[in-house]
Design a protein around this motif. Structure first.
Motif, PDB file in Angstrom:
ATOM      1  N   GLU A  30      46.426  37.408  42.123  1.00 53.24           N
ATOM      2  CA  GLU A  30      45.561  36.654  41.228  1.00 53.24           C
ATOM      3  C   GLU A  30      45.427  37.339  39.873  1.00 53.24           C
ATOM      4  N   VAL A  31      45.244  38.652  39.886  1.00 55.15           N
ATOM      5  CA  VAL A  31      45.136  39.403  38.631  1.00 55.15           C
ATOM      6  C   VAL A  31      46.462  39.330  37.874  1.00 55.15           C
TER       7      VAL A  31
ATOM      8  N   MET B  74      48.678  36.912  37.957  1.00 53.32           N
ATOM      9  CA  MET B  74      48.825  35.570  37.378  1.00 53.32           C
ATOM     10  C   MET B  74      47.961  35.412  36.139  1.00 53.32           C
ATOM     11  N   ARG B  75      46.739  35.947  36.168  1.00 54.84           N
ATOM     12  CA  ARG B  75      45.868  35.869  34.987  1.00 54.84           C
ATOM     13  C   ARG B  75      46.498  36.617  33.806  1.00 54.84           C
ATOM     14  N   ALA B  76      46.994  37.807  34.080  1.00 50.86           N
ATOM     15  CA  ALA B  76      47.615  38.600  33.014  1.00 50.86           C
ATOM     16  C   ALA B  76      48.849  37.897  32.469  1.00 50.86           C
ATOM     17  N   TRP B  77      49.618  37.299  33.340  1.00 49.50           N
ATOM     18  CA  TRP B  77      50.842  36.596  32.927  1.00 49.50           C
ATOM     19  C   TRP B  77      50.502  35.444  31.985  1.00 49.50           C
ATOM     20  N   ARG B  78      49.401  34.745  32.263  1.00 50.55           N
ATOM     21  CA  ARG B  78      48.999  33.613  31.426  1.00 50.55           C
ATOM     22  C   ARG B  78      48.231  34.051  30.192  1.00 50.55           C
TER      23      ARG B  78
ATOM     24  N   GLN C 167      45.257  35.536  30.290  1.00 52.38           N
ATOM     25  CA  GLN C 167      43.823  35.474  30.520  1.00 52.38           C
ATOM     26  C   GLN C 167      43.293  36.879  30.790  1.00 52.38           C
TER      27      GLN C 167
ATOM     28  N   VAL D 233      41.595  40.026  32.540  1.00 53.21           N
ATOM     29  CA  VAL D 233      41.570  40.433  33.940  1.00 53.21           C
ATOM     30  C   VAL D 233      40.408  41.352  34.271  1.00 53.21           C
TER      31      VAL D 233
ATOM     32  N   ARG E 260      36.633  38.886  30.837  1.00 52.42           N
ATOM     33  CA  ARG E 260      36.244  37.550  31.289  1.00 52.42           C
ATOM     34  C   ARG E 260      34.935  37.119  30.648  1.00 52.42           C
TER      35      ARG E 260
ATOM     36  N   TYR F  91      35.711  36.060  27.171  1.00 51.94           N
ATOM     37  CA  TYR F  91      36.430  34.781  27.237  1.00 51.94           C
ATOM     38  C   TYR F  91      35.439  33.632  27.441  1.00 51.94           C
TER      39      TYR F  91
END
Length: 78
Positions: free
Chosen positions: A39-40, A42-46, A48, A50, A55, A58
């Motif tokens: 999950e972390v 995927m957030r970093a990849w997009r 967003q 982490v 957060r 954000y």
């Protein structure tokens, strides 16, 4: 499921890059004795945040943008 059949060619290339990067990051994490957190990753990849601080910032920026759009709609600005 074969993601190459479900996605367009450019989406399939993006998925290939993502999966390769995920596997490399997973290997590095395991070598360090850390359980990989998908999950972390995927957030970093997009792009967003982490961390909890990231957060929180954000959410604040999202709230400011949401309020700005509401004020513009109220004034009739498109």
């Amino acid at each position: 499921m074969n993601y190459r059949k479900a996605l367009t060619p450019s989406q399939a290339d993006d998925m290939k890059q993502f999966l390769h990067a995920l596997l490399r990051a997973s290997d590095v994490a395991k070598e360090c004795g850390v359980r990989p957190n998908v999950e972390v990753f995927m957030r970093a990849w997009r792009g967003q945040p982490v961390t909890e601080e990231g957060r929180a910032e954000y959410r604040k920026s999202y709230a400011r943008e949401y309020d700005r759009v509401r004020r513009e709609k109220k004034r009739g600005v498109s």
